[in-house]
Design a protein around this motif. Structure first.
Motif, PDB file in Angstrom:
ATOM      1  N   UNK A   5       1.745  25.809  27.506  1.00 11.54           N
ATOM      2  CA  UNK A   5       2.425  25.661  29.170  1.00 11.54           C
ATOM      3  C   UNK A   5       2.242  27.678  29.430  1.00 11.54           C
ATOM      4  N   UNK A   6       2.624  26.995  30.909  1.00  7.82           N
ATOM      5  CA  UNK A   6       2.191  28.472  32.140  1.00  7.82           C
ATOM      6  C   UNK A   6       3.438  28.908  31.771  1.00  7.82           C
ATOM      7  N   UNK A 290      19.018  28.719  23.954  1.00  2.46           N
ATOM      8  CA  UNK A 290      17.783  28.039  25.137  1.00  2.46           C
ATOM      9  C   UNK A 290      18.399  27.977  26.413  1.00  2.46           C
ATOM     10  N   UNK A 291      17.823  28.230  27.343  1.00  4.53           N
ATOM     11  CA  UNK A 291      18.192  27.434  28.904  1.00  4.53           C
ATOM     12  C   UNK A 291      17.495  26.839  29.135  1.00  4.53           C
ATOM     13  N   UNK A 292      17.578  25.906  29.702  1.00  6.15           N
ATOM     14  CA  UNK A 292      16.996  24.968  31.218  1.00  6.15           C
ATOM     15  C   UNK A 292      16.972  24.580  32.350  1.00  6.15           C
ATOM     16  N   UNK A 305      14.613  38.015  33.548  1.00  5.88           N
ATOM     17  CA  UNK A 305      13.714  37.476  34.608  1.00  5.88           C
ATOM     18  C   UNK A 305      12.527  36.523  34.579  1.00  5.88           C
ATOM     19  N   UNK A 306      12.584  35.559  33.704  1.00  4.52           N
ATOM     20  CA  UNK A 306      11.310  35.261  33.750  1.00  4.52           C
ATOM     21  C   UNK A 306      11.323  34.281  33.254  1.00  4.52           C
ATOM     22  N   UNK A 307      10.573  32.674  33.322  1.00  7.61           N
ATOM     23  CA  UNK A 307      10.957  31.151  32.454  1.00  7.61           C
ATOM     24  C   UNK A 307       9.824  30.772  32.410  1.00  7.61           C
ATOM     25  N   UNK A 308       9.622  29.406  31.422  1.00 10.12           N
ATOM     26  CA  UNK A 308       8.748  28.990  31.096  1.00 10.12           C
ATOM     27  C   UNK A 308       8.373  27.721  31.713  1.00 10.12           C
ATOM     28  N   UNK A 309       7.539  26.940  32.165  1.00  9.14           N
ATOM     29  CA  UNK A 309       7.671  25.607  32.812  1.00  9.14           C
ATOM     30  C   UNK A 309       7.346  24.946  32.155  1.00  9.14           C
ATOM     31  N   UNK A 327       8.163  23.522  22.728  1.00 11.48           N
ATOM     32  CA  UNK A 327       9.880  24.777  22.978  1.00 11.48           C
ATOM     33  C   UNK A 327       9.715  25.390  21.880  1.00 11.48           C
ATOM     34  N   UNK A 328       9.234  24.932  20.757  1.00 11.06           N
ATOM     35  CA  UNK A 328       9.010  25.583  19.299  1.00 11.06           C
ATOM     36  C   UNK A 328       8.375  27.092  19.245  1.00 11.06           C
ATOM     37  N   UNK A 329       6.964  26.744  20.414  1.00  7.56           N
ATOM     38  CA  UNK A 329       6.211  28.247  20.678  1.00  7.56           C
ATOM     39  C   UNK A 329       6.731  29.128  21.176  1.00  7.56           C
ATOM     40  N   UNK A 330       7.323  28.619  22.302  1.00  7.18           N
ATOM     41  CA  UNK A 330       8.822  29.924  22.981  1.00  7.18           C
ATOM     42  C   UNK A 330       9.738  30.018  22.053  1.00  7.18           C
TER      43      UNK A 330
END
Length: 359
Positions: A5-6, A290-292, A305-309, A327-330
């Motif tokens: 993921x970026x 977690x929040x989507x 202040x940051x999110x995974x796209x 998701x598991x990696x995050x």
């Protein structure tokens, strides 16, 4: 297909980073760096709202705000795919949020999709549109709702919500949700010093004996537009003392690990209240959420202040197993504990707005 993921900072100065290699397996329970399990998912379905609450979406910051174009918003099919990946990792509770989620067109259709999953499915709303949608939401499979209501007096309500809406419309929404069977129904009151703290016992009296669970929330420094100061916070201890002075209360055990509200009951049997004390009694060590976001970014903390796209993978055709691995990696590199580290000096720091990730 993308295998990483970026990591997309939400500040203009940030650079895009890649995650570490993904784990071989994306199924089964996962734990973060502080051994917290992933159990809860909050899904924002719109960044729009029909209120302009001063602690969430203040008019001066949002009246000229550019809301997300339709093409950037996750579709119901995309949300369902992501939700199934979360369930594979142990998530058993999903909450639909916004903005105001009832503004999302055809929302009961999404509820119907998600209701097929083995989760507790809930929704948070300001209540105004519940008379129109409560029955349809229940029929679609929604279990219960939480309604945000910060005051009963019209003057105070308007000062906080910053809209010309009668309080009675929110109360009608609560009544409609109860009639539809969306229970146990909870009402969230954000308490701010010298703004609505004079209504703490008024709210408690109104909902005592009704079966509605009133929860008092300390005013938090979410986002960067609500002018948070520690002086504005009414500590949970003080809130409980005010209620106890009128109607004696006693503590209750948590319903489950990671429950954010500290539970109390009236000794006379008139029901239950709760306090959410993120500021004065941080509960980071038990956070399982977690929040989507509406446009598919994952946030590991309300104060991030940051999110995974994640949308990059979703629209690249990733299957549920690949999504679960991502998701598991995050989650496995998550170490957030903002509330335990908070000081008055942290307030100016850039953070994602609550209206974007649903609180």
């Amino acid at each position: 297909m993308a295998e990483a993921l970026r990591y997309e900072p939400l500040s203009e100065a940030g650079t895009l980073l890649t995650l570490p290699p993904l784990a071989d397996s994306g199924t089964g329970p996962v734990h973060d760096q502080r051994n917290r399990p992933l159990a809860d998912l909050r899904i924002s379905v719109t960044d729009r709202c029909n209120f302009r609450c001063t602690y969430c979406m203040p008019r001066e910051a949002f009246d000229e705000y550019q809301f997300l174009p339709r093409a950037e918003i996750l579709t119901f099919e995309e949300i369902e795919r992501v939700a199934r990946a979360f369930v594979a990792l142990g998530v058993r509770k999903i909450r639909i949020t916004g903005g105001e989620p009832l503004l999302r067109r055809d929302l009961p259709k999404l509820i119907e999709r998600l209701a097929q999953l083995p989760v507790e499915l809930t929704l948070t709303t300001n209540g105004v549109l519940l008379p129109k949608f409560a029955a349809a939401l229940k029929d679609a499979g929604l279990a219960r709702v939480t309604v945000s209501l910060d005051a009963l007096s019209q003057e105070t309500f308007e000062a906080i919500a910053d809209v010309k809406v009668p309080v009675s419309r929110v109360l009608d929404g609560i009544a409609a949700a109860l009639a539809a069977g969306l229970v146990p129904l909870k009402v969230n009151m954000v308490v701010k010093r010298n703004v609505n703290d004079h209504e703490i016992t008024t709210m408690a009296e109104h909902f005592r004996g009704t079966g509605v669970i009133l929860r008092f929330i300390e005013f938090m420094d979410v986002g960067a537009t609500n002018g948070w100061q520690m002086a504005h916070v009414v500590p949970a201890k003080e809130i409980l003392e005010r209620v106890d002075a009128r109607w004696p209360i006693e503590p209750l055990e948590p319903n489950y690990f990671g429950e954010v509200a500290e539970r109390w009951r009236y000794r006379d049997g008139a029901g239950e209240i709760g306090v959410i004390a993120s500021v004065t009694q941080p509960f980071c060590r038990g956070c399982t959420r977690l929040r989507l976001s509406t446009d598919g970014k994952l946030f590991t903390c309300l104060f991030a202040d940051r999110g995974y796209d994640l949308r990059l993978l979703v629209r690249d055709g990733a299957d549920e197993t690949t999504l679960a691995r991502a998701i598991a990696a995050i989650w496995k590199i998550r170490g957030d504990r903002y509330s335990e580290l908070r000081t008055q000096a942290t307030a100016p720091r850039k953070r994602i707005e609550m209206s974007y990730i649903g609180g």
